[in-house]
Scaffold this motif. Structure first.
Motif, PDB file in Angstrom:
ATOM      1  N   VAL A  58      -4.896  -5.276   5.980  1.00  0.00           N
ATOM      2  CA  VAL A  58      -4.791  -5.888   7.286  1.00  0.00           C
ATOM      3  C   VAL A  58      -5.217  -7.358   7.461  1.00  0.00           C
ATOM      4  O   VAL A  58      -4.998  -8.123   8.174  1.00  0.00           O
ATOM      5  CB  VAL A  58      -4.901  -5.132   8.556  1.00  0.00           C
ATOM      6  N   SER A  59      -6.392  -7.642   6.518  1.00  0.00           N
ATOM      7  CA  SER A  59      -6.873  -8.934   6.323  1.00  0.00           C
ATOM      8  C   SER A  59      -7.077  -9.230   4.887  1.00  0.00           C
ATOM      9  O   SER A  59      -7.328  -8.388   3.981  1.00  0.00           O
ATOM     10  CB  SER A  59      -8.324  -8.673   6.985  1.00  0.00           C
ATOM     11  N   ASP A  60      -7.043 -10.643   4.786  1.00  0.00           N
ATOM     12  CA  ASP A  60      -7.322 -11.129   3.384  1.00  0.00           C
ATOM     13  C   ASP A  60      -8.767 -10.982   2.948  1.00  0.00           C
ATOM     14  O   ASP A  60      -9.105 -11.024   1.727  1.00  0.00           O
ATOM     15  CB  ASP A  60      -6.980 -12.508   3.276  1.00  0.00           C
ATOM     16  N   ASN A  61      -9.790 -10.538   4.009  1.00  0.00           N
ATOM     17  CA  ASN A  61     -10.840 -10.445   3.927  1.00  0.00           C
ATOM     18  C   ASN A  61     -11.568  -8.851   3.679  1.00  0.00           C
ATOM     19  O   ASN A  61     -12.470  -8.603   3.775  1.00  0.00           O
ATOM     20  CB  ASN A  61     -11.978 -11.071   4.872  1.00  0.00           C
ATOM     21  N   GLY A  62     -10.385  -8.211   3.615  1.00  0.00           N
ATOM     22  CA  GLY A  62     -10.836  -6.737   3.719  1.00  0.00           C
ATOM     23  C   GLY A  62      -9.982  -5.834   2.673  1.00  0.00           C
ATOM     24  O   GLY A  62     -10.065  -4.703   2.871  1.00  0.00           O
ATOM     25  N   THR A 104       4.624  -6.320  -5.858  1.00  0.00           N
ATOM     26  CA  THR A 104       5.482  -7.034  -7.115  1.00  0.00           C
ATOM     27  C   THR A 104       6.604  -6.004  -7.283  1.00  0.00           C
ATOM     28  O   THR A 104       6.753  -4.928  -6.861  1.00  0.00           O
ATOM     29  CB  THR A 104       4.487  -7.183  -8.136  1.00  0.00           C
ATOM     30  N   GLU A 105       7.179  -6.687  -8.544  1.00  0.00           N
ATOM     31  CA  GLU A 105       8.481  -5.602  -9.216  1.00  0.00           C
ATOM     32  C   GLU A 105       7.829  -4.230  -9.427  1.00  0.00           C
ATOM     33  O   GLU A 105       8.676  -3.162  -9.467  1.00  0.00           O
ATOM     34  CB  GLU A 105       9.065  -6.476 -10.346  1.00  0.00           C
ATOM     35  N   SER A 136      -0.486  -9.325  -6.612  1.00  0.00           N
ATOM     36  CA  SER A 136      -0.685 -10.548  -6.903  1.00  0.00           C
ATOM     37  C   SER A 136      -1.927 -10.851  -6.560  1.00  0.00           C
ATOM     38  O   SER A 136      -2.652 -10.380  -5.344  1.00  0.00           O
ATOM     39  CB  SER A 136       0.508 -11.361  -6.335  1.00  0.00           C
ATOM     40  N   PRO A 137      -2.739 -11.978  -7.016  1.00  0.00           N
ATOM     41  CA  PRO A 137      -3.946 -12.534  -6.467  1.00  0.00           C
ATOM     42  C   PRO A 137      -3.785 -12.832  -4.849  1.00  0.00           C
ATOM     43  O   PRO A 137      -4.686 -13.010  -4.075  1.00  0.00           O
ATOM     44  CB  PRO A 137      -4.110 -13.893  -7.094  1.00  0.00           C
ATOM     45  N   TRP A 140      -9.758  -3.549  -3.380  1.00  0.00           N
ATOM     46  CA  TRP A 140      -9.734  -4.329  -4.832  1.00  0.00           C
ATOM     47  C   TRP A 140      -9.367  -5.573  -4.991  1.00  0.00           C
ATOM     48  O   TRP A 140      -8.356  -6.085  -3.918  1.00  0.00           O
ATOM     49  CB  TRP A 140      -9.291  -3.073  -5.707  1.00  0.00           C
ATOM     50  N   PRO A 141      -9.613  -6.417  -5.827  1.00  0.00           N
ATOM     51  CA  PRO A 141      -9.053  -7.756  -5.804  1.00  0.00           C
ATOM     52  C   PRO A 141      -7.608  -7.849  -6.154  1.00  0.00           C
ATOM     53  O   PRO A 141      -6.846  -8.630  -5.666  1.00  0.00           O
ATOM     54  CB  PRO A 141      -9.583  -8.304  -7.209  1.00  0.00           C
ATOM     55  N   ASN A 142      -6.900  -6.761  -6.576  1.00  0.00           N
ATOM     56  CA  ASN A 142      -5.563  -6.661  -6.787  1.00  0.00           C
ATOM     57  C   ASN A 142      -4.726  -5.678  -5.820  1.00  0.00           C
ATOM     58  O   ASN A 142      -3.663  -5.457  -6.151  1.00  0.00           O
ATOM     59  CB  ASN A 142      -5.190  -6.234  -8.183  1.00  0.00           C
ATOM     60  N   ASP A 143      -5.470  -5.520  -4.640  1.00  0.00           N
ATOM     61  CA  ASP A 143      -4.740  -4.779  -3.535  1.00  0.00           C
ATOM     62  C   ASP A 143      -3.455  -5.595  -2.803  1.00  0.00           C
ATOM     63  O   ASP A 143      -3.511  -6.915  -3.250  1.00  0.00           O
ATOM     64  CB  ASP A 143      -5.721  -4.348  -2.732  1.00  0.00           C
ATOM     65  N   ILE A 144      -2.514  -4.992  -2.639  1.00  0.00           N
ATOM     66  CA  ILE A 144      -1.522  -5.535  -1.728  1.00  0.00           C
ATOM     67  C   ILE A 144      -2.027  -5.721  -0.265  1.00  0.00           C
ATOM     68  O   ILE A 144      -2.964  -4.993   0.164  1.00  0.00           O
ATOM     69  CB  ILE A 144      -0.180  -4.812  -1.720  1.00  0.00           C
ATOM     70  N   GLY A 145      -1.267  -6.737   0.352  1.00  0.00           N
ATOM     71  CA  GLY A 145      -1.773  -6.950   1.855  1.00  0.00           C
ATOM     72  C   GLY A 145      -0.504  -6.949   2.720  1.00  0.00           C
ATOM     73  O   GLY A 145       0.516  -7.074   2.330  1.00  0.00           O
TER      74      GLY A 145
END
Length: 251
Positions: A65-69, A41-42, A35-36, A72-77
């Motif tokens: 490990v960071s929202d700034n790292g 996700t499912e 997700s953004p 890709w834009p649609n990576d999971i975190g």
């Protein structure tokens, strides 16, 4: 004891405190379905559970490990406690197949996705290429904050039910950037020599171990070479890994 000649793909393998039933390992592969906000996700629940049957180990794709790292834009975190709920659904689904599952912890550094990166950072202010732009050189306090990000990610990995951690130190991303003399021109404790360039990875592993303990499996993914004169090569990596292995042995 298993002799070398008797080894095959069905031979069990022990990593830390986990025994794999065979040597088929599904490597981490980006799904581009996060997700953004970096949530799994499912799609991830279904994708990993379907592929887990019969293999020895599942390794989940790059997990920031960071929202700034994010790579890709649609990576999971895994940079928030809120991420663990959906990741726990992934691990639960894989565990129904009696398959262990590791998470891959990553940070893109100077190769973080520009679309979702507020401030591009790296060991030294050297751009990867024009599309990413020039990163800011990390201060010591910023490095310490990143190590803390990895520590908290390790804590959340356990909360989410992962059986082990793979630390992403390959493919030109942040830890690789510290290791390589091509991208790390620092002259402080985190650069200059091989030991200095290794310090970020060693400190990160120590922080992760402070959460996991000694018996929890922690592995490191590397690239064997930089494919450029003056960069990392297999011989250099062998010396780095021998040092890491010595540090990681149980007391």
């Amino acid at each position: 004891m298993i002799t070398t000649t008797s080894l095959n793909l069905d031979t069990p393998l022990t990593i830390g405190g986990i025994e794999l039933r065979n040597r088929f390992i599904m490597a981490p592969m980006q799904q581009y379905k996060g997700s953004p906000e970096g949530y799994a996700t499912e799609h991830h629940v279904q994708h990993y559970s379907r592929r887990a049957k019969g293999i020895g180990l599942m390794i989940v794709e790059s997990t920031a490990v960071s929202d700034n790292g994010r790579l890709w834009p649609n990576d999971i975190g895994i940079y928030s406690d809120r991420h663990t709920e959906m990741l726990k659904r992934v691990t639960d689904a894989v565990h129904t197949r009696d398959t262990p599952i590791f998470v891959q912890l990553s940070h893109g550094g100077r190769k973080s996705a520009p679309e979702v990166t507020d401030r591009l950072i790296a060991p030294s202010a050297i751009p990867y290429d024009e599309s990413y732009g020039k990163p800011a050189e990390l201060s010591i306090s910023e490095i310490e904050a990143l190590i803390e990000d990895y520590r908290m990610a390790a804590r959340r990995s356990i909360m989410a039910g992962f059986d082990g951690i793979e630390v992403h130190a390959a493919h030109g991303f942040l830890i690789h950037q510290f290791l390589s003399p091509i991208s790390n021109l620092r002259n402080d404790a985190y650069g200059g020599t091989r030991l200095g360039r290794m310090k970020f990875l060693k400190d990160t592993l120590a922080a992760i171990r402070s959460e996991t303990g000694r018996n929890y499996p922690v592995i490191v993914r590397i690239s064997s070479t930089d494919y450029i004169d003056g960069g990392l090569n297999p011989q250099e990596h062998a010396m780095i890994l021998k040092s890491l292995e010595a540090d990681g042995r149980p007391a």
